[in-house]
Write an enzyme that holds these catalytic residues in place. Structure first.
Site, PDB file in Angstrom:
ATOM      1  N   GLU A  74      15.704  14.999  13.672  1.00 25.57           N
ATOM      2  CA  GLU A  74      16.436  15.544  12.534  1.00 25.57           C
ATOM      3  C   GLU A  74      17.524  16.502  12.968  1.00 25.57           C
ATOM      4  O   GLU A  74      17.514  17.032  14.086  1.00 25.57           O
ATOM      5  CB  GLU A  74      15.459  16.277  11.610  1.00 25.57           C
ATOM      6  CG  GLU A  74      14.826  17.457  12.300  1.00 25.57           C
ATOM      7  CD  GLU A  74      13.583  17.980  11.606  1.00 25.57           C
ATOM      8  OE1 GLU A  74      12.898  17.197  10.943  1.00 25.57           O
ATOM      9  OE2 GLU A  74      13.313  19.166  11.759  1.00 25.57           O
ATOM     10  N   CYS A 129      22.519  22.376  13.249  1.00 30.00           N
ATOM     11  CA  CYS A 129      21.340  22.585  14.103  1.00 30.00           C
ATOM     12  C   CYS A 129      20.906  21.217  14.615  1.00 30.00           C
ATOM     13  O   CYS A 129      20.627  20.317  13.820  1.00 30.00           O
ATOM     14  CB  CYS A 129      20.256  23.238  13.247  1.00 30.00           C
ATOM     15  SG  CYS A 129      18.698  23.420  14.091  1.00 30.00           S
ATOM     16  N   CYS A 142       8.224  17.960  21.357  1.00 27.20           N
ATOM     17  CA  CYS A 142       8.421  18.984  22.392  1.00 27.20           C
ATOM     18  C   CYS A 142       7.107  19.171  23.143  1.00 27.20           C
ATOM     19  O   CYS A 142       6.035  19.138  22.535  1.00 27.20           O
ATOM     20  CB  CYS A 142       8.851  20.302  21.757  1.00 27.20           C
ATOM     21  SG  CYS A 142       9.132  21.623  22.970  1.00 27.20           S
ATOM     22  N   CYS A 158       4.015  25.465  21.577  1.00 26.56           N
ATOM     23  CA  CYS A 158       3.915  26.737  20.851  1.00 26.56           C
ATOM     24  C   CYS A 158       3.104  26.475  19.574  1.00 26.56           C
ATOM     25  O   CYS A 158       3.471  25.592  18.784  1.00 26.56           O
ATOM     26  CB  CYS A 158       5.300  27.286  20.515  1.00 26.56           C
ATOM     27  SG  CYS A 158       6.378  27.373  21.962  1.00 26.56           S
ATOM     28  N   CYS A 164       4.560  26.109  15.841  1.00 21.32           N
ATOM     29  CA  CYS A 164       5.733  25.255  15.647  1.00 21.32           C
ATOM     30  C   CYS A 164       5.319  23.812  15.358  1.00 21.32           C
ATOM     31  O   CYS A 164       4.495  23.237  16.077  1.00 21.32           O
ATOM     32  CB  CYS A 164       6.586  25.320  16.917  1.00 21.32           C
ATOM     33  SG  CYS A 164       7.851  24.050  17.006  1.00 21.32           S
ATOM     34  N   GLY A 211      12.699  20.177  19.993  1.00 21.47           N
ATOM     35  CA  GLY A 211      12.775  20.085  21.445  1.00 21.47           C
ATOM     36  C   GLY A 211      13.200  21.338  22.156  1.00 21.47           C
ATOM     37  O   GLY A 211      13.749  22.262  21.564  1.00 21.47           O
ATOM     38  N   SER A 270      19.090  27.682  22.257  1.00 19.96           N
ATOM     39  CA  SER A 270      17.848  28.445  22.093  1.00 19.96           C
ATOM     40  C   SER A 270      16.809  27.887  23.054  1.00 19.96           C
ATOM     41  O   SER A 270      16.557  26.688  23.078  1.00 19.96           O
ATOM     42  CB  SER A 270      17.365  28.312  20.650  1.00 19.96           C
ATOM     43  OG  SER A 270      16.131  28.968  20.486  1.00 19.96           O
ATOM     44  N   SER A 320      13.631  32.656  22.845  1.00 25.96           N
ATOM     45  CA  SER A 320      12.514  32.729  21.890  1.00 25.96           C
ATOM     46  C   SER A 320      11.410  33.557  22.523  1.00 25.96           C
ATOM     47  O   SER A 320      10.575  33.052  23.272  1.00 25.96           O
ATOM     48  CB  SER A 320      12.019  31.315  21.573  1.00 25.96           C
ATOM     49  OG  SER A 320      13.023  30.622  20.873  1.00 25.96           O
ATOM     50  N   ASN A 328       7.751  30.228   9.113  1.00 26.52           N
ATOM     51  CA  ASN A 328       7.653  29.150   8.134  1.00 26.52           C
ATOM     52  C   ASN A 328       6.349  28.426   8.468  1.00 26.52           C
ATOM     53  O   ASN A 328       6.289  27.711   9.462  1.00 26.52           O
ATOM     54  CB  ASN A 328       8.864  28.223   8.303  1.00 26.52           C
ATOM     55  CG  ASN A 328       9.081  27.342   7.095  1.00 26.52           C
ATOM     56  OD1 ASN A 328       8.391  27.456   6.091  1.00 26.52           O
ATOM     57  ND2 ASN A 328      10.055  26.465   7.196  1.00 26.52           N
ATOM     58  N   CYS A 332      12.140  24.333  12.559  1.00 23.01           N
ATOM     59  CA  CYS A 332      11.937  23.456  13.696  1.00 23.01           C
ATOM     60  C   CYS A 332      11.010  22.249  13.492  1.00 23.01           C
ATOM     61  O   CYS A 332       9.800  22.385  13.445  1.00 23.01           O
ATOM     62  CB  CYS A 332      11.363  24.367  14.782  1.00 23.01           C
ATOM     63  SG  CYS A 332      11.318  23.700  16.388  1.00 23.01           S
TER      64      CYS A 332
HETATM   65  N1  SAH Z   1      12.628  24.942  21.767  1.00 18.38           N
HETATM   66  C1  SAH Z   1      13.628  25.902  21.566  1.00 18.38           C
HETATM   67  C2  SAH Z   1      14.608  25.568  20.467  1.00 18.38           C
HETATM   68  C3  SAH Z   1      14.087  24.954  19.212  1.00 18.38           C
HETATM   69  S1  SAH Z   1      13.102  25.956  18.195  1.00 18.38           S
HETATM   70  C4  SAH Z   1      13.008  27.273  21.337  1.00 18.38           C
HETATM   71  O1  SAH Z   1      11.809  27.346  21.111  1.00 18.38           O
HETATM   72  O2  SAH Z   1      13.734  28.238  21.425  1.00 18.38           O
HETATM   73  C5  SAH Z   1      14.240  27.033  17.394  1.00 18.38           C
HETATM   74  C6  SAH Z   1      13.600  28.337  16.950  1.00 18.38           C
HETATM   75  O3  SAH Z   1      12.710  28.126  15.839  1.00 18.38           O
HETATM   76  C7  SAH Z   1      12.784  28.996  18.056  1.00 18.38           C
HETATM   77  O4  SAH Z   1      13.086  30.366  18.134  1.00 18.38           O
HETATM   78  C8  SAH Z   1      11.373  28.774  17.559  1.00 18.38           C
HETATM   79  O5  SAH Z   1      10.491  29.686  18.105  1.00 18.38           O
HETATM   80  C9  SAH Z   1      11.529  28.872  16.069  1.00 18.38           C
HETATM   81  N2  SAH Z   1      10.410  28.321  15.304  1.00 18.38           N
HETATM   82  C10 SAH Z   1       9.646  27.262  15.605  1.00 18.38           C
HETATM   83  N3  SAH Z   1       8.708  27.053  14.662  1.00 18.38           N
HETATM   84  C11 SAH Z   1       8.880  28.010  13.721  1.00 18.38           C
HETATM   85  C12 SAH Z   1       8.206  28.337  12.489  1.00 18.38           C
HETATM   86  N4  SAH Z   1       7.185  27.611  12.063  1.00 18.38           N
HETATM   87  N5  SAH Z   1       8.655  29.401  11.796  1.00 18.38           N
HETATM   88  C13 SAH Z   1       9.704  30.131  12.236  1.00 18.38           C
HETATM   89  N6  SAH Z   1      10.372  29.872  13.386  1.00 18.38           N
HETATM   90  C14 SAH Z   1       9.962  28.828  14.126  1.00 18.38           C
HETATM   91 FE1  SF4 Z   2       9.088  23.484  21.594  1.00 19.37          FE
HETATM   92 FE2  SF4 Z   2      10.628  25.459  20.683  1.00 19.37          FE
HETATM   93 FE3  SF4 Z   2       8.685  24.411  19.155  1.00 19.37          FE
HETATM   94 FE4  SF4 Z   2       8.043  25.906  21.277  1.00 19.37          FE
HETATM   95  S1  SF4 Z   2       9.143  26.585  19.434  1.00 19.37           S
HETATM   96  S2  SF4 Z   2       7.100  23.961  20.717  1.00 19.37           S
HETATM   97  S3  SF4 Z   2       9.650  25.331  22.700  1.00 19.37           S
HETATM   98  S4  SF4 Z   2      10.503  23.358  19.882  1.00 19.37           S
END
Ligand code: SAH
Ligand code: SF4
Length: 376
Positions: free
Chosen positions: A104, A117, A124, A128, A131, A178, A212, A235, A311, A354
């Site tokens: 997406e 974005c 990924c 985390c 996420c 990713g 990021s 992050s 979120n 994300c």
């Molecule tokens: N993988 C990279 C980039 C994609 S995620 C990274 O982790 O930086 C982009 C951002 O969204 C990151 O800062 C991530 O931590 C955040 N993110 C992921 N899931 C989220 C959620 N459920 N609520 C808020 N932020 C989130």
């Molecule tokens: Fe991957 Fe970023 Fe999600 Fe962590 S927050 S699982 S690095 S997409």
């Protein structure tokens, strides 16, 4: 015992013009029996005019154009659906790749800019736990062509006025699905496609591109040597290794101290300030003492903090911080002179965080979105 070779079922995405460097584009064109200068003409159509239809390439004969389009401009993305919110100023597109994999991208229009974005991987592998993308694991890396095609589609959508009066796509953030530094070569080719002046690229300035990362130190160091000073977002999500080992599992490889040192070097080399992304998770990482530790860490660094209200992903026991805890967190950081912003929650009602649209598609076919278009 003879070993049985099982041929991989996964077919690579077809080669696209935008997978190639400008030099290799010229070579690819000659391999198709056309003069090398056609590569510049094609680049001008694709990156400059956002046009990939051979019939419209009026400076190339239709026979040559058709041959070049067949050989170098395969369809990489097919739109599954678009959903909008925020009064039509935020649009999320769900794309199907050649092998059926879903990714997406999210386009956000503001009064003074338009930000896209993009996803760099399907899924990924970083795991985390908060996420949606991380929960599904890594399906595969995207090719440069597949990442660039998201930018192409958004440039065209903006230009055609699909998001209000025609406007230029001005900013790109690698914050979709990713971990961009885990797909380094394709991401770097894409960054060059985005930032090279037309006709070789879209001509968007490097400072308007934000990458990021979860903090892959080796990748940050490599990126520093490329001479393309994109903005870095780290992050972090917590200043202490103990909790970060859980929230961001790659922290067991590169600690907070090492990640910040790499970001500092990046800032020194490129002259670009970086940002610290911090998802605010209720009673997990939002304590005043953590804000205090973060403030002390960042007070003399070229960083600003971007707080993102969590979120919650489907089924998650975690939720966003209480407003009073968020307010306190901001105050403590500001008391150290650290610039801090709370991210707007654009796209929240269409699962803007994300990977959540693609994840929702996998979990359930139930349609809770406002569907704008369905193709393919
Ligand atoms: N993988 C990279 C980039 C994609 S995620 C990274 O982790 O930086 C982009 C951002 O969204 C990151 O800062 C991530 O931590 C955040 N993110 C992921 N899931 C989220 C959620 N459920 N609520 C808020 N932020 C989130
Ligand atoms: Fe991957 Fe970023 Fe999600 Fe962590 S927050 S699982 S690095 S997409």
């Amino acid at each position: 015992m003879p070993t049985i070779e099982i041929s991989p079922l996964v077919k690579k995405p077809p080669r696209h013009f935008s997978d190639l460097s400008p030099e290799n584009r010229a070579i690819a064109v000659t391999e198709l029996g056309e003069p090398a200068f056609r590569a510049k003409q094609l680049a001008n159509h694709y990156f400059g005019r956002h046009n990939e239809t051979p019939e419209a390439w009026s400076d190339i004969s239709i026979d040559s154009a058709t041959k070049l389009a067949t050989g170098l401009f395969p369809t990489l993305l097919t739109k599954v659906r678009s959903v909008t919110c925020d009064g039509g100023t935020t649009r999320k597109d769900l794309w199907k790749l050649h092998d059926g994999v879903l990714v997406e991208s999210v386009l956000m229009r503001y009064p003074d800019r338009a930000t896209l974005c993009i996803s760099s991987q399907a899924g990924c592998g970083m795991g985390c736990p908060f996420c949606a993308t991380g929960q599904a694991g890594l399906t595969r890396n995207l090719s440069a062509g597949e990442i660039t095609a998201q930018v192409f589609a958004a440039s065209r959508a903006m230009e055609l006025g699909e998001m209000g009066a025609p406007m230029r796509l001005s900013n790109i953030v690698f914050m979709g699905m990713g971990e961009p530094l885990a797909n380094y070569n394709a991401v770097m080719r894409t960054i060059r496609n985005i930032t090279a002046p037309t006709p070789d690229g879209f001509g968007i300035s490097a400072r308007s591109v934000t990458l990021s990362t979860v903090g892959l130190v080796s990748g940050i160091e490599k990126l520093m040597e490329e001479g393309v000073p994109v903005t870095l977002a780290i992050s972090l999500h917590t200043p202490d290794d103990e909790l970060r080992d859980t929230l961001v599992p790659i922290n067991t490889r590169w600690k907070v101290r090492e990640v910040l040192a790499a970001a500092d070097n990046y800032a020194t080399q490129t002259g670009r300030r970086y940002s610290i992304e911090y998802a605010m998770i209720r009673e997990i990482n939002d304590h005043a003492w953590r804000a205090d530790l973060l403030g002390r860490m960042l007070k003399s660094r070229a960083a600003h903090v971007n707080l993102i209200p969590l979120n919650p992903t489907p089924g998650s026991k975690w939720t966003a911080s209480k407003p009073e805890d968020e307010k306190k967190f901001v105050e403590v950081l500001e008391s150290y002179g650290v610039p801090v912003t709370v991210r707007d929650t654009r796209g929240r009602e269409i699962d803007g965080a994300c990977g959540q649209l693609a994840a929702a598609e996998k979990v359930s076919k139930r349609n809770k979105f406002k569907v704008l278009s369905t193709e393919g």
